[in-house]
Design an enzyme around this catalytic site. Sequence first.
Site, PDB file in Angstrom:
ATOM      1  N   HIS A 283       6.317 -13.861  19.270  1.00  0.00           N
ATOM      2  CA  HIS A 283       7.629 -13.611  18.668  1.00  0.00           C
ATOM      3  C   HIS A 283       8.684 -13.285  19.721  1.00  0.00           C
ATOM      4  O   HIS A 283       9.879 -13.505  19.490  1.00  0.00           O
ATOM      5  CB  HIS A 283       7.536 -12.505  17.609  1.00  0.00           C
TER       6      HIS A 283
ATOM      7  N   HIS B 183       4.490  -9.037  11.923  1.00  0.00           N
ATOM      8  CA  HIS B 183       3.336  -9.320  12.788  1.00  0.00           C
ATOM      9  C   HIS B 183       2.250 -10.126  12.079  1.00  0.00           C
ATOM     10  O   HIS B 183       1.375 -10.684  12.744  1.00  0.00           O
ATOM     11  CB  HIS B 183       2.758  -8.018  13.335  1.00  0.00           C
TER      12      HIS B 183
ATOM     13  N   VAL C 235       0.837  -1.204   0.000  1.00  0.00           N
ATOM     14  CA  VAL C 235       0.000   0.000   0.000  1.00  0.00           C
ATOM     15  C   VAL C 235       0.871   1.253   0.000  1.00  0.00           C
ATOM     16  O   VAL C 235       0.601   2.206  -0.722  1.00  0.00           O
ATOM     17  CB  VAL C 235      -0.947   0.008   1.222  1.00  0.00           C
TER      18      VAL C 235
ATOM     19  N   HIS D 133      16.064  -7.913  20.142  1.00  0.00           N
ATOM     20  CA  HIS D 133      14.687  -8.054  20.625  1.00  0.00           C
ATOM     21  C   HIS D 133      13.723  -8.586  19.574  1.00  0.00           C
ATOM     22  O   HIS D 133      12.669  -9.116  19.915  1.00  0.00           O
ATOM     23  CB  HIS D 133      14.181  -6.715  21.163  1.00  0.00           C
TER      24      HIS D 133
END
Length: 632
Positions: free
Chosen positions: A230, A212, A153, A203
């Site tokens: 995760h 995600h 997008v 991290h």
Amino acid sequence: MKGINGAKRVRHDASPSAQDGYVTPEKRVKRWSGGQTAANYREWDVEEVCLFLASHGLGELEVIFRENKIKGRILEYLTDSHLKDLQISSVALRLDLLSCLRMLCQNSPSIMKVFNDPIHGHIELHPLLVRIIDTPEFQRLRYIKQLGGSYYVFPGASHNRFEHSIGVGYLAGCLVQALHERQPDLQIDMRDMLCVQIAGLCHDLGHGPFSHMFDGRFMPLACPQKKFKHESASVAMFDHLIQSNGLEEAMKENGLCLPDDLTFIKEQIAGPLSSEAEQQFNSSPNSSSWPYRGRTEEKSFLYEIVANKRNGIDVDKWDYFARDCHHLGIQNNFDYKRFLKFARVCEVGSKKHICTRDKEVGNLYDMFHTRNCLHRRAYQHKVGNIIETMITDAFVKADPHIKIEGANGKYYSISGSVDDMVAYTKLTDNIYHQILYSNDPNLKEAREILQKVERRHLYKYIGQTHPHSNSRIEPDKYDKLPADLASSVPQTSAKDVELHAEDFIVDVIHMDYGMKEQNPINNVRFYCKADPRKAIKIRRDQVSQLLPEKFAEQIIRVYCKKTDEKSLETAKRYFIQWCMNKDFSKPQDGDVVAPDMTPLKASWVDDDDDEDNEGKQQTELLHKSRVKLFTN
């Protein structure tokens, strides 16, 4: 006569040789040069360290340093508590030594590696962080899009987890360094600083393809029993990275203490590691009990830098705000550099927390508002979401037929690879093109879905609605929503069009300020100029009357897989009938799409009148305020 360092003293007479600084060969004393050797102080042996001490008037410490065999690589990690343990009782002597060591570390030529980052400019990273970056497990992040399907997008959103992770590692170092310089009494040592930077760097190691989308959409459908997160995968991948690349020794050489510091790093990434402590912490993050093992409660503030479970203000957000806005073409209204100037640690009960000035409370509300805007405008974009849904559908259909080799020659599916870090290291966004260009007949359905994405033949957006706050839809009901929608047949629908549950996609989205229904600022503590040591709480009504009343909402979006005009028109009427049956809010285009249906629900008809009356009341109140202002 010998001096305190055991060397012969230089004569202090008026002879020309002494005044000129020249000493005969037999009278010369071996001195620390302060020049070339200072550049390599980490390579000094014990005797070279002792020469440095003697040259700075600290020769009385030579015996202690020799007995404890303290070499150059240890110097930058020494703290006041270490010096106390070495039985150096004089406070003045300890401060002199720490000052000399600080100057030595700062003035020596940098061994840091410089990265030119488009967001933070030229940044320096410790060599140990560079060793971690130069591994296959970390390089994997180059091939995982930061914003998943949003790239389809927003053409600029091509950035990956790799550069974000480097940015978070850098910012973690900035914040911990700022606290160290502002408050030396916190006794933040080099071990702490290095561990915090490593946690920031690592991290996101556990993210899957399209970030995600993998843990939020794919895994709940492909393998719901796993409860995949995760953060947990990041811990597993970090362990694999350290072991498979033999970095334990490098960590020890840089002053880290294993396994305690490894535990500390992993706790910063995923929270408490034991299941009992994690469950207790998740249910009550502000509990008085201490769930962590890597650092004591005395350094509780260190856990608020990389992933702040207390209020969500952390360097991870700072980087993705700046980086995502840059690539999306959206204005970023939060300046983390200003926060760094005002950050300090204050005691709150038995713990120490990172606080900021009271005057910054408005900027923090703006920060969480920025987060909400990014979700509305980009992360939860209706087209980006449906593209991720289509990619997820393709991955679910392909899952049983994809084989990824893991440890010991064992093969795993896409969803199964999360159990083996050797296999998971090979799983990136590239799986998309592997399916798209495959000739395997088993992947035909998955391939056709991805071909639709490539040709922009997307599932069609039908509409959006909101449930009332007292009728939120629970996650265990999501699967039943398409069937419920398909059963809401309007009386005026086309007789020759029949829609079924499999024709609908119902996407339930949660929008909040990062802490579900809670106001995150309630968990932030501030300090005022009059007493910077005292932590205070600032209520919402002390800030402004224009701040949000609610901090979370649920949005329901409906899409239709059939794309012909007649089916879409019918699907919109199904949707409006469903909203009426469920007492959801009226869709924005409801009066245009189905003008014969919306008047049938009384609450929808009255909405506009209520808003008009409310607007008139507000206008009258504003007018009275202005009159009062100008007549006083």
